[in-house]
Design a protein around this motif. Structure first.
Motif, mmCIF file in Angstrom:
data_model
loop_
_atom_site.group_PDB
_atom_site.id
_atom_site.type_symbol
_atom_site.label_atom_id
_atom_site.label_comp_id
_atom_site.label_asym_id
_atom_site.label_seq_id
_atom_site.Cartn_x
_atom_site.Cartn_y
_atom_site.Cartn_z
ATOM 1 N N ARG A 32 -10.599 34.651 -6.174
ATOM 2 C CA ARG A 32 -11.556 34.284 -7.219
ATOM 3 C C ARG A 32 -10.960 34.518 -8.591
ATOM 4 O O ARG A 32 -10.131 35.409 -8.776
ATOM 5 C CB ARG A 32 -12.824 35.128 -7.093
ATOM 6 C CG ARG A 32 -13.619 34.890 -5.848
ATOM 7 C CD ARG A 32 -14.893 35.719 -5.882
ATOM 8 N NE ARG A 32 -14.664 37.147 -5.688
ATOM 9 C CZ ARG A 32 -15.399 38.118 -6.219
ATOM 10 N NH1 ARG A 32 -16.387 37.828 -7.033
ATOM 11 N NH2 ARG A 32 -15.137 39.383 -5.951
ATOM 12 N N ASP B 200 -13.787 29.900 -7.132
ATOM 13 C CA ASP B 200 -13.648 30.605 -5.856
ATOM 14 C C ASP B 200 -13.019 29.652 -4.851
ATOM 15 O O ASP B 200 -13.573 28.594 -4.546
ATOM 16 C CB ASP B 200 -15.044 31.030 -5.388
ATOM 17 C CG ASP B 200 -14.998 31.874 -4.118
ATOM 18 O OD1 ASP B 200 -13.908 32.033 -3.549
ATOM 19 O OD2 ASP B 200 -16.066 32.360 -3.710
ATOM 20 N N LYS C 230 -13.371 24.748 -2.540
ATOM 21 C CA LYS C 230 -13.356 25.345 -3.873
ATOM 22 C C LYS C 230 -14.748 25.230 -4.488
ATOM 23 O O LYS C 230 -15.331 24.153 -4.538
ATOM 24 C CB LYS C 230 -12.344 24.652 -4.784
ATOM 25 C CG LYS C 230 -12.315 25.251 -6.188
ATOM 26 C CD LYS C 230 -11.176 24.674 -7.026
ATOM 27 C CE LYS C 230 -11.459 23.258 -7.465
ATOM 28 N NZ LYS C 230 -10.436 22.763 -8.412
ATOM 29 N N SER D 195 -16.845 26.217 -8.029
ATOM 30 C CA SER D 195 -16.654 26.608 -9.425
ATOM 31 C C SER D 195 -17.955 26.392 -10.175
ATOM 32 O O SER D 195 -18.834 25.648 -9.735
ATOM 33 C CB SER D 195 -15.527 25.791 -10.075
ATOM 34 O OG SER D 195 -15.800 24.402 -9.999
ATOM 35 N N ALA E 15 -20.314 33.301 -7.568
ATOM 36 C CA ALA E 15 -19.350 34.334 -7.165
ATOM 37 C C ALA E 15 -18.829 35.120 -8.357
ATOM 38 O O ALA E 15 -17.720 34.901 -8.826
ATOM 39 C CB ALA E 15 -18.190 33.685 -6.423
ATOM 40 N N LYS F 14 -20.106 40.040 -1.988
ATOM 41 C CA LYS F 14 -21.048 38.940 -1.785
ATOM 42 C C LYS F 14 -22.437 39.440 -1.404
ATOM 43 O O LYS F 14 -23.388 38.667 -1.369
ATOM 44 C CB LYS F 14 -20.534 37.999 -0.698
ATOM 45 C CG LYS F 14 -20.604 38.561 0.715
ATOM 46 C CD LYS F 14 -20.087 37.545 1.715
ATOM 47 C CE LYS F 14 -20.199 38.059 3.136
ATOM 48 N NZ LYS F 14 -19.685 37.082 4.113
ATOM 49 N N GLU G 30 -10.498 42.024 -0.368
ATOM 50 C CA GLU G 30 -10.208 41.481 -1.702
ATOM 51 C C GLU G 30 -9.516 42.551 -2.531
ATOM 52 O O GLU G 30 -9.992 43.682 -2.620
ATOM 53 C CB GLU G 30 -11.499 41.046 -2.411
ATOM 54 C CG GLU G 30 -11.927 39.635 -2.092
ATOM 55 C CD GLU G 30 -12.951 39.143 -3.103
ATOM 56 O OE1 GLU G 30 -12.675 38.156 -3.809
ATOM 57 O OE2 GLU G 30 -14.042 39.750 -3.183
#
Length: 254
Positions: A93, A102, A116, A118, A157, A162, A248
């Motif tokens: 991200r 993202d 993707k 956005s 995001a 999340k 992440e």
């Protein structure tokens, strides 16, 4: 496996691969706006460590008030018609005040898929990638107004995880120096995650989450790395059980 099961498996495989891709692609936020000062509120219980929840709040607040990028790697194990399947995923991200992008991609023998998402204050876009030898190429995609995007894909995001952490932490403990593990109420934490799976797979009901756990690695103020594990089930393909694990790594632009 008999012939009928094999045929069903082959037909379901593309959708299963998309499912596991979606499972860790969904909106990573627990605020309805792009940025804010609100921090998660932990449940008051004997098994919730105060220091752990304090650090979680600090890390969440820092992510909301600073630009950052992440690199994501993970895998999902699914079982359909009794047949196990594992899919590896990668992505990341880029989050700026008022905007995000993202990307999630997977390349395997059976499927090569990329998505993707956005958005900015002007609206949101979701596009699928076309795989070439040089990687994925993304088109303009489909655009959505904010309310429609939220209904179909959840919140944008821009957060630490999340999951909706507000009032969903039911267990927290320190695992080591600045390493903390959180157990979340699966129904409360996934209230904004489930929309996307239901939309993409055209499910008649939301996926059912059995468990959600988050491990936070921090420097005391900021998240350095977040690892998430979840188990959920969907009522499609005769019922499919999935276990997702992903990590992440954060890089802040300050």
């Amino acid at each position: 496996m008999d012939n009928n099961a094999k045929i069903k498996w082959k037909k379901a495989l593309p959708s299963i691969c998309m499912l596991v891709l979606i499972a860790i692609l969904v909106g990573l936020s627990f605020l309805p706006c792009f940025r804010g000062n609100k921090t998660p509120v932990a449940a008051t219980a004997a098994d919730v460590d105060g220091e752990a929840t304090r650090v979680l709040g600090c890390c969440a607040a820092y992510a909301y008030s600073n630009d950052f990028e992440t690199v994501l790697n993970g895998k999902i194990n699914a079982r359909v018609f009794g047949v196990p399947y594992t899919l590896s995923v990668r992505g990341g991200r880029s989050v700026r005040v008022g905007a995000f992008e993202d990307v999630m991609e997977t390349v395997s023998l059976f499927i090569k898929a990329g998505i993707k998402k956005s958005g900015s204050e002007n609206g949101y876009s979701v596009s699928k990638g076309e795989y070439t030898k040089g990687g994925f190429v993304y088109g303009d995609g489909t655009t959505y107004e904010k309310a429609e995007y939220a209904a179909r894909y959840g919140k944008p995001a821009v957060g630490l995880t999340k999951y909706d952490l507000d009032n969903s932490v039911i267990g927290a403990q320190a695992l080591g120096d600045n390493v903390f593990k959180f157990v979340l109420d699966p129904s409360r934490a996934t209230v904004n995650c489930r929309n996307e799976i239901k939309t993409i797979l055209d499910l008649s009901s939301y996926p059912e989450y059995e468990s959600v756990e988050v491990t936070l690695y921090s420097d005391g103020e900021r998240a350095v790395k977040v690892t998430c594990e979840e188990i959920f089930r969907i009522e499609k393909f005769g019922g499919a059980s999935c276990r997702a694990e992903y990590t992440e790594v954060f890089d802040y632009k300050v």
